[in-house]
Design a protein around this motif. Sequence first.
Motif, PDB file in Angstrom:
ATOM      1  N   GLN A  80       0.832  -1.203   0.000  1.00  0.00           N
ATOM      2  CA  GLN A  80       0.000   0.000   0.000  1.00  0.00           C
ATOM      3  C   GLN A  80       0.865   1.249   0.000  1.00  0.00           C
ATOM      4  O   GLN A  80       0.604   2.208  -0.733  1.00  0.00           O
ATOM      5  CB  GLN A  80      -0.934  -0.007   1.204  1.00  0.00           C
ATOM      6  CG  GLN A  80      -1.901   1.175   1.224  1.00  0.00           C
ATOM      7  CD  GLN A  80      -2.892   1.083   2.365  1.00  0.00           C
ATOM      8  OE1 GLN A  80      -2.792   0.215   3.232  1.00  0.00           O
ATOM      9  NE2 GLN A  80      -3.864   1.971   2.379  1.00  0.00           N
ATOM     10  N   VAL A  81       1.905   1.253   0.827  1.00  0.00           N
ATOM     11  CA  VAL A  81       2.812   2.403   0.892  1.00  0.00           C
ATOM     12  C   VAL A  81       3.539   2.584  -0.436  1.00  0.00           C
ATOM     13  O   VAL A  81       3.698   3.702  -0.932  1.00  0.00           O
ATOM     14  CB  VAL A  81       3.831   2.221   2.035  1.00  0.00           C
ATOM     15  CG1 VAL A  81       4.934   3.272   1.956  1.00  0.00           C
ATOM     16  CG2 VAL A  81       3.128   2.315   3.384  1.00  0.00           C
ATOM     17  N   ALA A  82       3.993   1.470  -1.031  1.00  0.00           N
ATOM     18  CA  ALA A  82       4.762   1.531  -2.278  1.00  0.00           C
ATOM     19  C   ALA A  82       3.894   1.853  -3.492  1.00  0.00           C
ATOM     20  O   ALA A  82       4.422   2.211  -4.552  1.00  0.00           O
ATOM     21  CB  ALA A  82       5.494   0.216  -2.508  1.00  0.00           C
ATOM     22  N   GLU A  83       2.584   1.720  -3.351  1.00  0.00           N
ATOM     23  CA  GLU A  83       1.639   2.045  -4.426  1.00  0.00           C
ATOM     24  C   GLU A  83       1.967   1.306  -5.729  1.00  0.00           C
ATOM     25  O   GLU A  83       2.027   1.888  -6.804  1.00  0.00           O
ATOM     26  CB  GLU A  83       1.603   3.555  -4.678  1.00  0.00           C
ATOM     27  CG  GLU A  83       1.100   4.352  -3.486  1.00  0.00           C
ATOM     28  CD  GLU A  83       1.053   5.841  -3.758  1.00  0.00           C
ATOM     29  OE1 GLU A  83       1.356   6.252  -4.900  1.00  0.00           O
ATOM     30  OE2 GLU A  83       0.712   6.595  -2.837  1.00  0.00           O
ATOM     31  N   ILE A  84       2.191  -0.005  -5.612  1.00  0.00           N
ATOM     32  CA  ILE A  84       2.452  -0.820  -6.795  1.00  0.00           C
ATOM     33  C   ILE A  84       1.115  -1.246  -7.388  1.00  0.00           C
ATOM     34  O   ILE A  84       0.336  -1.954  -6.734  1.00  0.00           O
ATOM     35  CB  ILE A  84       3.289  -2.062  -6.441  1.00  0.00           C
ATOM     36  CG1 ILE A  84       4.607  -1.638  -5.809  1.00  0.00           C
ATOM     37  CG2 ILE A  84       3.542  -2.909  -7.677  1.00  0.00           C
ATOM     38  CD1 ILE A  84       5.446  -2.787  -5.332  1.00  0.00           C
ATOM     39  N   PRO A  85       0.795  -0.831  -8.610  1.00  0.00           N
ATOM     40  CA  PRO A  85      -0.515  -1.120  -9.190  1.00  0.00           C
ATOM     41  C   PRO A  85      -0.790  -2.621  -9.280  1.00  0.00           C
ATOM     42  O   PRO A  85       0.017  -3.383  -9.796  1.00  0.00           O
ATOM     43  CB  PRO A  85      -0.431  -0.494 -10.594  1.00  0.00           C
ATOM     44  CG  PRO A  85       0.653   0.536 -10.486  1.00  0.00           C
ATOM     45  CD  PRO A  85       1.639  -0.029  -9.512  1.00  0.00           C
ATOM     46  N   ARG A 107       5.330  16.729   0.603  1.00  0.00           N
ATOM     47  CA  ARG A 107       5.020  15.317   0.851  1.00  0.00           C
ATOM     48  C   ARG A 107       6.075  14.406   0.246  1.00  0.00           C
ATOM     49  O   ARG A 107       6.748  14.764  -0.713  1.00  0.00           O
ATOM     50  CB  ARG A 107       3.639  14.955   0.304  1.00  0.00           C
ATOM     51  CG  ARG A 107       3.482  15.117  -1.192  1.00  0.00           C
ATOM     52  CD  ARG A 107       2.046  14.945  -1.637  1.00  0.00           C
ATOM     53  NE  ARG A 107       1.888  15.070  -3.076  1.00  0.00           N
ATOM     54  CZ  ARG A 107       1.929  14.045  -3.922  1.00  0.00           C
ATOM     55  NH1 ARG A 107       2.119  12.821  -3.456  1.00  0.00           N
ATOM     56  NH2 ARG A 107       1.788  14.225  -5.221  1.00  0.00           N
ATOM     57  N   GLY A 108       6.208  13.225   0.845  1.00  0.00           N
ATOM     58  CA  GLY A 108       7.086  12.201   0.314  1.00  0.00           C
ATOM     59  C   GLY A 108       6.270  11.217  -0.501  1.00  0.00           C
ATOM     60  O   GLY A 108       5.234  10.727  -0.036  1.00  0.00           O
ATOM     61  N   ARG A 109       6.714  10.910  -1.699  1.00  0.00           N
ATOM     62  CA  ARG A 109       5.959  10.057  -2.597  1.00  0.00           C
ATOM     63  C   ARG A 109       6.421   8.605  -2.511  1.00  0.00           C
ATOM     64  O   ARG A 109       7.503   8.306  -2.014  1.00  0.00           O
ATOM     65  CB  ARG A 109       6.088  10.547  -4.038  1.00  0.00           C
ATOM     66  CG  ARG A 109       5.613  11.964  -4.233  1.00  0.00           C
ATOM     67  CD  ARG A 109       5.460  12.351  -5.668  1.00  0.00           C
ATOM     68  NE  ARG A 109       6.381  11.677  -6.589  1.00  0.00           N
ATOM     69  CZ  ARG A 109       6.510  12.012  -7.860  1.00  0.00           C
ATOM     70  NH1 ARG A 109       5.812  13.013  -8.360  1.00  0.00           N
ATOM     71  NH2 ARG A 109       7.348  11.359  -8.640  1.00  0.00           N
ATOM     72  N   ALA A 110       5.594   7.726  -3.033  1.00  0.00           N
ATOM     73  CA  ALA A 110       5.903   6.303  -3.019  1.00  0.00           C
ATOM     74  C   ALA A 110       7.149   5.977  -3.822  1.00  0.00           C
ATOM     75  O   ALA A 110       7.870   5.017  -3.520  1.00  0.00           O
ATOM     76  CB  ALA A 110       4.721   5.498  -3.559  1.00  0.00           C
ATOM     77  N   ASP A 111       7.439   6.782  -4.863  1.00  0.00           N
ATOM     78  CA  ASP A 111       8.617   6.511  -5.688  1.00  0.00           C
ATOM     79  C   ASP A 111       9.899   7.077  -5.091  1.00  0.00           C
ATOM     80  O   ASP A 111      10.961   7.017  -5.714  1.00  0.00           O
ATOM     81  CB  ASP A 111       8.414   7.056  -7.102  1.00  0.00           C
ATOM     82  CG  ASP A 111       8.247   8.574  -7.133  1.00  0.00           C
ATOM     83  OD1 ASP A 111       8.303   9.222  -6.068  1.00  0.00           O
ATOM     84  OD2 ASP A 111       8.056   9.123  -8.235  1.00  0.00           O
ATOM     85  N   GLY A 112       9.819   7.642  -3.884  1.00  0.00           N
ATOM     86  CA  GLY A 112      11.015   8.138  -3.214  1.00  0.00           C
ATOM     87  C   GLY A 112      11.331   9.593  -3.461  1.00  0.00           C
ATOM     88  O   GLY A 112      12.333  10.094  -2.966  1.00  0.00           O
ATOM     89  N   ARG A 113      10.489  10.293  -4.205  1.00  0.00           N
ATOM     90  CA  ARG A 113      10.718  11.715  -4.460  1.00  0.00           C
ATOM     91  C   ARG A 113       9.994  12.561  -3.420  1.00  0.00           C
ATOM     92  O   ARG A 113       8.984  12.149  -2.839  1.00  0.00           O
ATOM     93  CB  ARG A 113      10.214  12.097  -5.850  1.00  0.00           C
ATOM     94  CG  ARG A 113      10.883  11.366  -6.979  1.00  0.00           C
ATOM     95  CD  ARG A 113      12.223  11.938  -7.338  1.00  0.00           C
ATOM     96  NE  ARG A 113      12.104  13.196  -8.077  1.00  0.00           N
ATOM     97  CZ  ARG A 113      13.149  13.922  -8.469  1.00  0.00           C
ATOM     98  NH1 ARG A 113      14.376  13.529  -8.176  1.00  0.00           N
ATOM     99  NH2 ARG A 113      12.980  15.034  -9.150  1.00  0.00           N
ATOM    100  N   VAL A 114      10.524  13.751  -3.176  1.00  0.00           N
ATOM    101  CA  VAL A 114       9.894  14.728  -2.296  1.00  0.00           C
ATOM    102  C   VAL A 114       9.324  15.839  -3.167  1.00  0.00           C
ATOM    103  O   VAL A 114      10.016  16.355  -4.051  1.00  0.00           O
ATOM    104  CB  VAL A 114      10.905  15.321  -1.301  1.00  0.00           C
ATOM    105  CG1 VAL A 114      10.265  16.432  -0.469  1.00  0.00           C
ATOM    106  CG2 VAL A 114      11.453  14.227  -0.387  1.00  0.00           C
ATOM    107  N   THR A 115       8.062  16.183  -2.950  1.00  0.00           N
ATOM    108  CA  THR A 115       7.433  17.237  -3.734  1.00  0.00           C
ATOM    109  C   THR A 115       7.072  18.412  -2.842  1.00  0.00           C
ATOM    110  O   THR A 115       6.654  18.243  -1.687  1.00  0.00           O
ATOM    111  CB  THR A 115       6.151  16.744  -4.441  1.00  0.00           C
ATOM    112  OG1 THR A 115       5.180  16.374  -3.464  1.00  0.00           O
ATOM    113  CG2 THR A 115       6.455  15.553  -5.315  1.00  0.00           C
ATOM    114  N   VAL A 116       7.251  19.601  -3.397  1.00  0.00           N
ATOM    115  CA  VAL A 116       6.873  20.846  -2.720  1.00  0.00           C
ATOM    116  C   VAL A 116       5.911  21.573  -3.655  1.00  0.00           C
ATOM    117  O   VAL A 116       6.306  21.988  -4.748  1.00  0.00           O
ATOM    118  CB  VAL A 116       8.100  21.729  -2.418  1.00  0.00           C
ATOM    119  CG1 VAL A 116       7.671  23.014  -1.712  1.00  0.00           C
ATOM    120  CG2 VAL A 116       9.116  20.960  -1.581  1.00  0.00           C
TER     121      VAL A 116
END
Length: 217
Positions: free
Chosen positions: A20-25, A122-131
Motif C-alpha cells: 500500500q505504501v509503495a503504491e504498486i498497481p 510530501r514524500g511520494r511512493a517513488d522516493g521523491r519529495v514534492t513541494v
Amino acid sequence: MTTPAPEALRLEAALRAALQVAEIPGARVWPEGDALPSVRLFGPLPGKADHDALSVQAWLRRANTNGTAQDGGCSQVSIQFADVDAGHRLAEMLREPADRAQAAAGVLAQELKARQVGACVRGRADGRVTVEIPDPATEPAAMNLARALGASTIAKFLKLDVVEGAWEFTDRLRWLMIGVVGEGVTVDGRFGNEPRVSGIDIQMTPGQALSLVWRLK
C-alpha cells in the motif's frame, strides 16, 4: 513451507501495508493458510521498468532477499519466500523509498514553515519529495523561498499575474534550485482552470530535500 499461523499472519499484514505504501498497481498478497504468504505483481517494482521473473529475481538478489520469482502468466510475477525473515525483508525494501521521502519531507516542511513558505510538502511512493507552492502572483510563498536562499530580486521586472512573467519566474526559480541542491531537481509551473500559472511544483530526492534544509538554516 509450514509456518506458525501468527507468524504467517504478521508477515501477511506487513506485506499488505508495504504494498500500500509503495503504491504498486495491482500487487496482491496471496495468503497460503499455514504456509508463507506470497506476493503477486501485475506491474513493475518501484523505480523499475522491467516486469518479468528474471528482473524481479535479480532485484531480490541485490536486496539480499531469499525469495524466488516465477512468471505466472497474464503479466503476473509471483514471489515465494524461503522464510519469514525474507518476507519481512521484502516489506522493508518496498517501504524504504517512501519512508525516506516522507521523513525528509517532514523535516523540510518544518523548515519551510519557519521561513513563512506556505507549501504542501510530501514524500511520494517513488522516493521523491514534492513541494507544491501556491500562485506566486497572489501568495508570498515562492518569493519567501527565494529570499531565504539569497535571491530577493528574483522577480525583478516580472509581472507574475501574466503567463510570460510567471513562466520566467518559474525558470529563474528552477536555476536557483539547481544551484542550491544540484541537478535532478525539477521546478514546473502548474496550471489551474485559467490559462495562467496557478502554482509551482518542485520535485527532488530526499538527499536534496535535506540539502535544502541545510541551506535554509
